[in-house]
Design an enzyme around this catalytic site. Structure first.
Site, PDB file in Angstrom:
ATOM      1  N   ASP A 274       8.456   0.090  -6.563  1.00 52.31           N
ATOM      2  CA  ASP A 274       8.016   0.682  -7.831  1.00 52.31           C
ATOM      3  C   ASP A 274       8.894   0.263  -9.004  1.00 52.31           C
ATOM      4  O   ASP A 274       9.951  -0.341  -8.824  1.00 52.31           O
ATOM      5  CB  ASP A 274       7.971   2.212  -7.709  1.00 52.31           C
ATOM      6  CG  ASP A 274       9.214   2.793  -7.037  1.00 52.31           C
ATOM      7  OD1 ASP A 274      10.241   2.090  -6.968  1.00 52.31           O
ATOM      8  OD2 ASP A 274       9.167   3.946  -6.589  1.00 52.31           O
TER       9      ASP A 274
ATOM     10  N   ASP B 130      10.552  16.107  -4.499  1.00 46.39           N
ATOM     11  CA  ASP B 130       9.273  16.793  -4.280  1.00 46.39           C
ATOM     12  C   ASP B 130       8.520  16.196  -3.088  1.00 46.39           C
ATOM     13  O   ASP B 130       7.317  16.407  -2.931  1.00 46.39           O
ATOM     14  CB  ASP B 130       8.407  16.756  -5.555  1.00 46.39           C
ATOM     15  CG  ASP B 130       8.086  15.332  -6.002  1.00 46.39           C
ATOM     16  OD1 ASP B 130       8.426  14.378  -5.265  1.00 46.39           O
ATOM     17  OD2 ASP B 130       7.479  15.166  -7.081  1.00 46.39           O
TER      18      ASP B 130
ATOM     19  N   HIS C 129       8.045  12.961  -2.422  1.00 49.82           N
ATOM     20  CA  HIS C 129       7.297  11.718  -2.650  1.00 49.82           C
ATOM     21  C   HIS C 129       7.951  10.509  -2.001  1.00 49.82           C
ATOM     22  O   HIS C 129       9.167  10.492  -1.775  1.00 49.82           O
ATOM     23  CB  HIS C 129       7.074  11.473  -4.154  1.00 49.82           C
ATOM     24  CG  HIS C 129       8.295  11.098  -4.944  1.00 49.82           C
ATOM     25  ND1 HIS C 129       8.652  11.738  -6.102  1.00 49.82           N
ATOM     26  CD2 HIS C 129       9.231  10.131  -4.761  1.00 49.82           C
ATOM     27  CE1 HIS C 129       9.749  11.171  -6.593  1.00 49.82           C
ATOM     28  NE2 HIS C 129      10.122  10.208  -5.795  1.00 49.82           N
TER      29      HIS C 129
ATOM     30  N   GLU D 202       3.459  10.820  -6.258  1.00 43.21           N
ATOM     31  CA  GLU D 202       3.737  12.229  -6.498  1.00 43.21           C
ATOM     32  C   GLU D 202       2.767  13.122  -5.717  1.00 43.21           C
ATOM     33  O   GLU D 202       1.726  12.646  -5.244  1.00 43.21           O
ATOM     34  CB  GLU D 202       3.607  12.513  -8.000  1.00 43.21           C
ATOM     35  CG  GLU D 202       4.620  11.760  -8.849  1.00 43.21           C
ATOM     36  CD  GLU D 202       6.052  12.279  -8.707  1.00 43.21           C
ATOM     37  OE1 GLU D 202       6.412  12.821  -7.642  1.00 43.21           O
ATOM     38  OE2 GLU D 202       6.819  12.144  -9.680  1.00 43.21           O
TER      39      GLU D 202
END
Ligand code: GLP
Length: 263
Positions: A67, A136, A138, A143
């Site tokens: 990413d 979280d 991910h 997400e």
């Protein structure tokens, strides 16, 4: 999923670097997927050491990063491209033409994402994908709520991710709101996957994705659908796992397990 619990960050880094090195030695033209963040810094140091001291050869490898922040030029101080050169690529004999990191400042993100997927396909697919995990749950920048069929695309970052990653920026307002990220579908096509995690703050997401239900609310749980995943944790990240004893038994008796399944 094989879960390897190590004593601390140093051991997690050494074990993961050795697992990656084993694959590079097995296949010199390995297609390797790479991750950024604090977690893999020690793993990359371990790979650099294996290159310098034992001649681990990166020259035939092709690498694809997961990413990049939208809007950041490749040489921006917070770009993931720069992170990778500073932490790994500059210190080993990688062939620059074989390095792929999503381009954050592309004029045409949609076209770029299609091109990135095509490059992965043309390289023969990813043999080994390295992952960290976000606060979280991910993987890459997928997400909560990301489709398990998703491909490389633009993703809006969650509030928690923006807060977590603000430590790398001067102020929170500087954290980009969007990223280009490989999708969960892209990641699940890798032939094998290693996820690494350390520290108390990852304990809750680790128990959720390893022992909890498969849910798009914790996108790392998609790894339960893959047949060849190794998870390397430090003691703190593993502290909430309920089946620790089982994972440790399997690790200590791997030679017996290997015999039983004929490896
Ligand atoms: C970012 C990256 C992830 C990484 C996560 C955790 O969100 N996109 O690939 O796993 O950060 O980073 P850290 O290792 O710093 O906790």
């Amino acid at each position: 999923m094989e879960v390897i619990i190590t004593k601390n960050y140093e051991e997690m880094s050494r074990v993961s670097a050795e697992l990656i090195a084993r694959e590079i030695k097995r296949k010199h033209d390995l297609v390797l997927g790479l991750a950024t963040g604090d977690t893999p810094v020690g793993t990359y140091k371990g790979l650099v050491r294996l290159h310098k001291e034992e001649g681990l050869d990166f020259s035939k490898l092709t690498v694809f990063n997961l990413d990049e922040y939208v809007g950041l030029a490749p040489l921006h101080e917070n770009s993931y491209n720069r992170f990778m050169w500073e932490n790994l690529f500059s210190h080993v004999n990688i062939t620059p033409e074989n390095v792929y990191v999503p381009q954050g400042n592309t004029d045409d993100p949609e076209e770029f994402c299609r091109w990135y997927e095509a490059q992965i396909r043309d390289a023969g697919g990813i043999d080994l994908q390295i992952l960290g995990i976000g606060g979280d749950g991910h993987i890459a920048f997928n997400e909560p709520g990301s489709s398990f069929a998703s491909r490389t695309r633009i993703k809006a970052l969650d509030k928690q991710t923006i807060e977590d990653n603000s430590r790398f920026f001067k102020k929170i307002e500087d954290v980009p709101r969007f990223a280009i990220t490989m999708g969960i579908g892209t990641i699940l096509e890798a032939r094998s996957i290693i996820l690494i995690a350390n520290g108390k703050k990852k304990a809750n997401v680790c128990v959720q994705f390893i022992e909890g239900p498969v849910t798009s609310q914790v996108t790392a749980s998609a790894l339960q659908l893959h047949t060849h995943v190794t998870i390397v944790l430090d003691d703190e990240a593993s502290s909430q796992l309920k089946r620790k004893e089982y994972y440790n038994w399997v690790r200590d008796n791997k030679h017996i397990v290997a015999k039983k399944i004929g490896r």
